[in-house]
Design an enzyme around this catalytic site. Structure first.
Site: not given
Ligand code: PEP
Length: 250
Positions: A9, A11, A94, A96, A166, A172, A211
């Site tokens: 992803n 982003k 998601h 976010e 998630e 992040g 992460s």
């Molecule tokens: C994500 O974008 O779904 C994600 C898990 O980001 P990160 O790996 O940076 O935590």
């Protein structure tokens, strides 16, 4: 046997040039494993990336999809538009988006339904905040998020869907759920689906996101209900993304 799945992803962290450089570097070094590998560029770069990955094993997905089919929805991108550019997957709900925009479980369910109706596989993201985890509400919030979609879309539509867990506190932040923490939630998700339809529960892929890095992916993939990973930060480097992908068996 559920196939492994790795989703990158990107982003809003690439520009036009770096998106193409990244995709070219991934394609050039893509060894075949048993897993499927997907990149989700920003909407604007989907046409170009889609063109670049033609005739390769790399697959394209979208980071989101609108909650409406068509019409006067300024700035939105519909499932039908994504289909025109060969998006196989779309991330839906998601963490976010749930945290920073006013997404509700109902608007996430609408996005899921519209993706399925267009033949796009929704990656339905479930999440929790740190406060929810610390107050023992994890299973309640995850169940609420899943049940809203099951109620609207019907359990049968999960035959063509992927699920992900998630935790917002891991996205992040550099903090990853341990394999055991993630497995506990993944097991719960699979059981919730199994209570409605055991076959679908057996076959559905459940991804972990938060992460994920080359040095922690193995711990996660050892777990029986973790079928793949959704990768944000580490998918912005072809090297680390491909290291994660190559953790899957050939
Ligand atoms: C994500 O974008 O779904 C994600 C898990 O980001 P990160 O790996 O940076 O935590």
């Amino acid at each position: 046997m559920r196939r492994g799945l790795v989703i990158g992803n990107w982003k809003m962290s690439v520009n036009r040039q770096s998106a193409i450089e990244l995709v070219d570097a991934i394609i050039a070094n893509l060894a075949v494993t048993s897993a499927e590998v997907v990149v989700c560029p920003p909407y604007l770069y989907i046409p170009e990336v889609s063109q670049h990955i033609k005739n390769t094993d790399l697959v394209i997905g979208a980071q989101n999809v609108a909650a409406h089919e068509t019409g006067a929805y300024t700035g939105e991108i519909s499932a039908r538009m994504l289909k025109e550019f060969n998006c196989k997957y779309a991330i839906v709900g998601h963490s976010e988006c749930r945290a920073y925009s006013d997404y509700t479980n109902i608007s996430v369910a609408k996005r899921f339904c519209l993706a399925v109706a267009e033949g796009i596989i929704p990656i339905l993201s479930t999440t929790e905040t740190l406060a929810e985890r610390e107050s023992g509400k994890t299973f309640d919030v995850i169940a609420e998020q899943l049940n809203a979609v099951i109620d609207m879309a019907g359990i049968e539509s999960f035959k063509n869907a992927v699920l992900s867990y998630e935790p917002l506190w891991a996205i992040g932040t550099g903090k990853t759920a341990t394999g055991e923490q993630a497995q506990e939630v993944h097991g719960f998700i699979r059981q919730l689906i199994a209570d409605k339809n055991p076959d679908i529960a057996h076959n559905i892929q459940i991804l972990y996101g938060g992460s994920v890095k080359p040095d922690n992916v193995q711990d996660l993939l050892k777990m029986p209900d973790i079928d793949g990973v959704l990768v944000g930060g580490a998918s912005l480097s072809a090297d680390s993304f491909l290291k994660i992908y190559s953790s899957f068996q050939k």
